[in-house]
Design a protein around this motif. Structure first.
Motif, PDB file in Angstrom:
ATOM      1  N   ARG A 186       0.824  -1.204   0.000  1.00  0.00           N
ATOM      2  CA  ARG A 186       0.000   0.000   0.000  1.00  0.00           C
ATOM      3  C   ARG A 186       0.864   1.263   0.000  1.00  0.00           C
ATOM      4  N   TRP A 187       2.003   1.200   0.687  1.00  0.00           N
ATOM      5  CA  TRP A 187       2.919   2.337   0.694  1.00  0.00           C
ATOM      6  C   TRP A 187       3.484   2.595  -0.708  1.00  0.00           C
ATOM      7  N   ARG A 188       3.870   1.520  -1.384  1.00  0.00           N
ATOM      8  CA  ARG A 188       4.382   1.662  -2.756  1.00  0.00           C
ATOM      9  C   ARG A 188       3.292   2.188  -3.697  1.00  0.00           C
ATOM     10  N   ALA A 189       2.092   1.600  -3.577  1.00  0.00           N
ATOM     11  CA  ALA A 189       0.988   2.022  -4.437  1.00  0.00           C
ATOM     12  C   ALA A 189       0.581   3.466  -4.156  1.00  0.00           C
ATOM     13  N   ALA A 190       0.660   3.877  -2.884  1.00  0.00           N
ATOM     14  CA  ALA A 190       0.312   5.253  -2.522  1.00  0.00           C
ATOM     15  C   ALA A 190       1.266   6.244  -3.170  1.00  0.00           C
ATOM     16  N   GLN A 191       2.536   5.885  -3.253  1.00  0.00           N
ATOM     17  CA  GLN A 191       3.499   6.748  -3.941  1.00  0.00           C
ATOM     18  C   GLN A 191       3.170   6.859  -5.424  1.00  0.00           C
ATOM     19  N   MET A 192       2.782   5.716  -6.034  1.00  0.00           N
ATOM     20  CA  MET A 192       2.398   5.723  -7.444  1.00  0.00           C
ATOM     21  C   MET A 192       1.159   6.587  -7.664  1.00  0.00           C
ATOM     22  N   ALA A 193       0.258   6.570  -6.668  1.00  0.00           N
ATOM     23  CA  ALA A 193      -0.977   7.366  -6.764  1.00  0.00           C
ATOM     24  C   ALA A 193      -0.758   8.822  -6.355  1.00  0.00           C
ATOM     25  N   LYS A 194       0.491   9.163  -5.984  1.00  0.00           N
ATOM     26  CA  LYS A 194       0.888  10.527  -5.617  1.00  0.00           C
ATOM     27  C   LYS A 194       0.151  11.049  -4.385  1.00  0.00           C
ATOM     28  N   LEU A 195      -0.075  10.153  -3.408  1.00  0.00           N
ATOM     29  CA  LEU A 195      -0.638  10.580  -2.130  1.00  0.00           C
ATOM     30  C   LEU A 195       0.441  11.286  -1.312  1.00  0.00           C
ATOM     31  N   HIS A 196       0.035  12.244  -0.520  1.00  0.00           N
ATOM     32  CA  HIS A 196       0.979  12.989   0.310  1.00  0.00           C
ATOM     33  C   HIS A 196       0.955  12.520   1.766  1.00  0.00           C
ATOM     34  N   GLN A 197      -0.159  11.903   2.183  1.00  0.00           N
ATOM     35  CA  GLN A 197      -0.284  11.446   3.564  1.00  0.00           C
ATOM     36  C   GLN A 197      -0.846  10.032   3.595  1.00  0.00           C
ATOM     37  N   ILE A 198      -0.499   9.297   4.659  1.00  0.00           N
ATOM     38  CA  ILE A 198      -0.932   7.905   4.783  1.00  0.00           C
ATOM     39  C   ILE A 198      -1.432   7.663   6.206  1.00  0.00           C
ATOM     40  N   PRO A 199      -2.593   6.984   6.362  1.00  0.00           N
ATOM     41  CA  PRO A 199      -3.069   6.631   7.709  1.00  0.00           C
ATOM     42  C   PRO A 199      -2.263   5.448   8.258  1.00  0.00           C
ATOM     43  N   VAL A 200      -1.920   5.503   9.544  1.00  0.00           N
ATOM     44  CA  VAL A 200      -1.097   4.440  10.132  1.00  0.00           C
ATOM     45  C   VAL A 200      -1.612   4.039  11.507  1.00  0.00           C
ATOM     46  N   LEU A 201      -1.291   2.808  11.875  1.00  0.00           N
ATOM     47  CA  LEU A 201      -1.447   2.318  13.240  1.00  0.00           C
ATOM     48  C   LEU A 201      -0.032   2.182  13.803  1.00  0.00           C
ATOM     49  N   VAL A 202       0.243   2.797  14.921  1.00  0.00           N
ATOM     50  CA  VAL A 202       1.584   2.783  15.505  1.00  0.00           C
ATOM     51  C   VAL A 202       1.654   1.697  16.575  1.00  0.00           C
ATOM     52  N   ARG A 203       2.624   0.805  16.424  1.00  0.00           N
ATOM     53  CA  ARG A 203       2.799  -0.299  17.361  1.00  0.00           C
ATOM     54  C   ARG A 203       4.215  -0.257  17.944  1.00  0.00           C
ATOM     55  N   ASP A 204       4.356  -0.753  19.151  1.00  0.00           N
ATOM     56  CA  ASP A 204       5.648  -0.772  19.828  1.00  0.00           C
ATOM     57  C   ASP A 204       6.248  -2.179  19.714  1.00  0.00           C
ATOM     58  N   TYR A 205       6.659  -2.539  18.504  1.00  0.00           N
ATOM     59  CA  TYR A 205       7.221  -3.861  18.269  1.00  0.00           C
ATOM     60  C   TYR A 205       8.744  -3.808  18.254  1.00  0.00           C
ATOM     61  N   ASP A 206       9.379  -4.867  18.784  1.00  0.00           N
ATOM     62  CA  ASP A 206      10.837  -4.946  18.702  1.00  0.00           C
ATOM     63  C   ASP A 206      11.238  -5.571  17.365  1.00  0.00           C
ATOM     64  N   ASP A 207      12.549  -5.660  17.117  1.00  0.00           N
ATOM     65  CA  ASP A 207      13.036  -6.162  15.826  1.00  0.00           C
ATOM     66  C   ASP A 207      12.548  -7.575  15.544  1.00  0.00           C
ATOM     67  N   THR A 208      12.543  -8.420  16.574  1.00  0.00           N
ATOM     68  CA  THR A 208      12.109  -9.804  16.401  1.00  0.00           C
ATOM     69  C   THR A 208      10.650  -9.876  15.993  1.00  0.00           C
ATOM     70  N   GLU A 209       9.814  -9.099  16.657  1.00  0.00           N
ATOM     71  CA  GLU A 209       8.382  -9.103  16.348  1.00  0.00           C
ATOM     72  C   GLU A 209       8.112  -8.536  14.953  1.00  0.00           C
ATOM     73  N   VAL A 210       8.879  -7.519  14.557  1.00  0.00           N
ATOM     74  CA  VAL A 210       8.698  -6.933  13.226  1.00  0.00           C
ATOM     75  C   VAL A 210       8.990  -7.965  12.150  1.00  0.00           C
ATOM     76  N   LEU A 211      10.090  -8.698  12.300  1.00  0.00           N
ATOM     77  CA  LEU A 211      10.432  -9.715  11.318  1.00  0.00           C
ATOM     78  C   LEU A 211       9.400 -10.831  11.314  1.00  0.00           C
ATOM     79  N   GLU A 212       8.953 -11.208  12.482  1.00  0.00           N
ATOM     80  CA  GLU A 212       7.954 -12.270  12.593  1.00  0.00           C
ATOM     81  C   GLU A 212       6.659 -11.874  11.890  1.00  0.00           C
ATOM     82  N   ILE A 213       6.213 -10.653  12.105  1.00  0.00           N
ATOM     83  CA  ILE A 213       4.995 -10.169  11.457  1.00  0.00           C
ATOM     84  C   ILE A 213       5.170 -10.131   9.945  1.00  0.00           C
TER      85      ILE A 213
END
Length: 297
Positions: free
Chosen positions: A96-123
């Protein structure tokens, strides 16, 4: 005073919590979540350890067109930049981030999570495994990573991901096939059903090429794997030609008569050839010369 190491998360409840976010990201048609923030797109960076390196251009174009018309329905999952900067790193939703750039969006809605490196890779791995368009080799590699890097078993992955244990085991066996066959799976020239019939076969690569050439079904592939390839291997220049039965018998009779190893090389279609007699000692050589009536004093 030494710090207490972070307690390792068990697969069950820990992975289930991660799956809640992943399920939303993989199934964007589900009820949209309210974003925590709307962030300038230039403040968002992809995960450098994202296991998925290729994104098909066609579906990406379609997604960009949809985002240009309707916007981003499901927010991306991000965490604050690990380096302590002001930006964010993508946890899930890079397409969605890549597609948003192609669509020339300036802002993106996000959910902020407090994940460590291990959890990020796992997800990231789980997110890829859950994709409908993932090829069987990448899916198998994802299971392998979850097991080797995080200590998960096939049984526990089966329970948490909603996949049968046999599905996981069968896909992981595909990783034992030659790389060329795995490339056919990635490109879609072979299906997982075709490839399973080739696992452990000593002529797997030759069979795979024949299956593609003849456009065989899985059932036909299974039959072919049992009887061997119909396309014969080409002879290798310089490779030894099997001797005919008569030549072998003459070699055996001479060897028995002389008590020495006799080898006859008679090329097919030629009148001449050579015979080699091997002796193990000077006494054997004397015996050989006497047999030929040419004793050298």
């Amino acid at each position: 005073m030494t710090s207490t190491p972070k307690k390792s998360r068990g697969l069950g409840r820990g992975l289930s919590a991660l799956m809640s976010d992943v399920a939303t990201d993989v199934a964007p048609q589900s009820t949209p979540k309210r974003p925590d923030l709307v962030v300038p797109i230039e403040q968002i960076q992809p995960n450098p350890d994202q296991p998925r390196r290729s994104f098909a251009q066609g579906p990406l174009d379609d997604l960009a067109a949809s985002i240009a018309e309707k916007g981003i329905i499901q927010p991306l999952i991000v965490r604050r930049s690990p380096g302590g900067g002001a930006g964010y790193e993508i946890v899930a939703g890079e397409r969605r981030w890549r597609a948003a750039q192609m669509a020339k969006l300036h802002q993106i809605p996000v959910l902020v999570r407090d994940y460590d490196d291990t959890e990020v890779l796992e997800i990231a791995i789980i997110e890829n495994i859950q994709r409908d368009d993932l090829n069987p080799v990448d899916e198998a590699a994802g299971y392998k990573q979850l097991m080797e890097r995080f200590g998960h078993t096939q049984d526990k992955l089966s329970q948490a991901l909603g996949k049968s244990r046999s599905h996981i085991a069968n896909l992981m066996r595909l990783l034992t096939l030659p790389e060329e066959i795995q490339s056919y799976l990635i490109s879609g020239q072979l299906t997982a059903g075709h490839a399973r019939a080739l696992i452990g076969h000593d002529q797997a690569l030759q069979l795979a090429r024949e299956i593609i050439q003849r456009k065989l079904s899985v059932r036909e592939t299974e039959k072919l794997a049992k009887k061997g390839p119909a396309i014969k291997k080409r002879s290798v220049p310089g490779a030894p030609v099997p001797k005919d039965a008569d030549t072998v018998q003459i070699e055996n009779e001479l060897s028995a008569s002389l008590g020495m190893k006799v080898t006859i090389d008679h090329p097919a279609g030629q009148d001449g050839g050579k015979m080699v007699i091997g002796y193990k000692s000077l006494d054997q050589l004397d015996d050989l010369l006497r047999a030929f009536g040419r004793l050298v004093v």
